[in-house]
Design an enzyme around this catalytic site. Structure first.
Site, short mmCIF file in Angstrom:
data_model
loop_
_atom_site.label_atom_id
_atom_site.label_comp_id
_atom_site.label_asym_id
_atom_site.label_seq_id
_atom_site.Cartn_x
_atom_site.Cartn_y
_atom_site.Cartn_z
N ASP A 55 0.86 -1.19 0.00
CA ASP A 55 0.00 0.00 0.00
C ASP A 55 0.89 1.24 0.00
OD1 ASP A 55 -2.39 -1.44 0.06
OD2 ASP A 55 -2.38 -1.56 2.25
N ASP B 26 -7.06 -1.43 -4.56
CA ASP B 26 -8.12 -1.10 -3.60
C ASP B 26 -9.06 -0.04 -4.16
OD1 ASP B 26 -6.94 -2.84 -1.76
OD2 ASP B 26 -5.69 -1.26 -0.91
#
Length: 202
Positions: A155, A174
């Site tokens: 991330d 995401d």
């Protein structure tokens, strides 16, 4: 090939490529993982081989720096997520977490493909599902690549409010999943099942 499958393949592959490319850039520019790797092959090998034990900060790839995009609101910072969305289930033992995520990921792929096959691809009312399902599929597969390669997801997008409140770090996969799910919610309101017409009584 029917148009709907062209959309499915193009959008799914597009999301996966964009997701993995941005993660490569983040590892290259924000971590020390590629130090000493002089070729693209060496860098890809370092990125996609199982990581050694976590080091400083509890991370497998050590951060070098972060980038403030909008001061006090948004930054690019390397992070690792061994869990599900928003870090859920990250504390499960690896021997439980791994098989669980493999099962859930593959189940989600099969479910998405099943529902996508039911679309005609010609009904304008299906447009939200026609584009939303491939986004969810591409995002799910993008993160699944990470899990298979090294048991955690990279991330790097971090939205926060003066460091007092923060949205959990996320990535392109995401974002695609969230947009796709939003489109499916719209589809649920826009497209209604037509009642089966009953034969007229004599």
């Amino acid at each position: 090939m029917p148009r709907k499958y062209v959309i499915l393949l193009a959008l799914t592959l597009g999301v996966i490529v964009l997701d993995q490319w941005t993660k490569y850039l983040v590892v290259r520019d924000l971590t020390t993982r590629f130090d000493g790797a002089t070729t693209l092959g060496q860098r890809l090998g370092a990125m996609y081989t199982p990581a050694e034990a976590a080091g400083r900060y509890g991370l497998h790839f050590q951060p070098r720096r972060h980038v403030e995009v909008v001061d006090d609101f948004f930054r690019l910072r390397y992070a690792e997520n061994p869990g599900a969305a928003w870090g859920m289930f990250r504390d499960l033992p690896p021997n439980v977490r791994g098989p669980l995520f493999h099962l859930v990921s593959l189940g989600a792929v099969l479910l998405i493909v099943f529902y996508f096959r039911k679309l005609t691809g010609t009904d304008p009312a299906e447009k939200w599902a026609l584009w939303g399902l491939p986004l969810v599929l591409g995002g799910a597969l993008g993160n699944y690549v990470d899990r298979v390669a090294r048991a955690f997801v990279i991330d790097f997008l971090e939205a926060h409010w003066y460091d007092k409140a923060a949205w959990p770090s996320f990535n392109v996969a995401d974002a695609a999943i969230c947009i796709g799910v939003g489109m499916l919610v719209v589809d649920a309101f826009v497209r209604k099942e037509k009642p089966t017409s009953e034969p007229a009584k004599a």
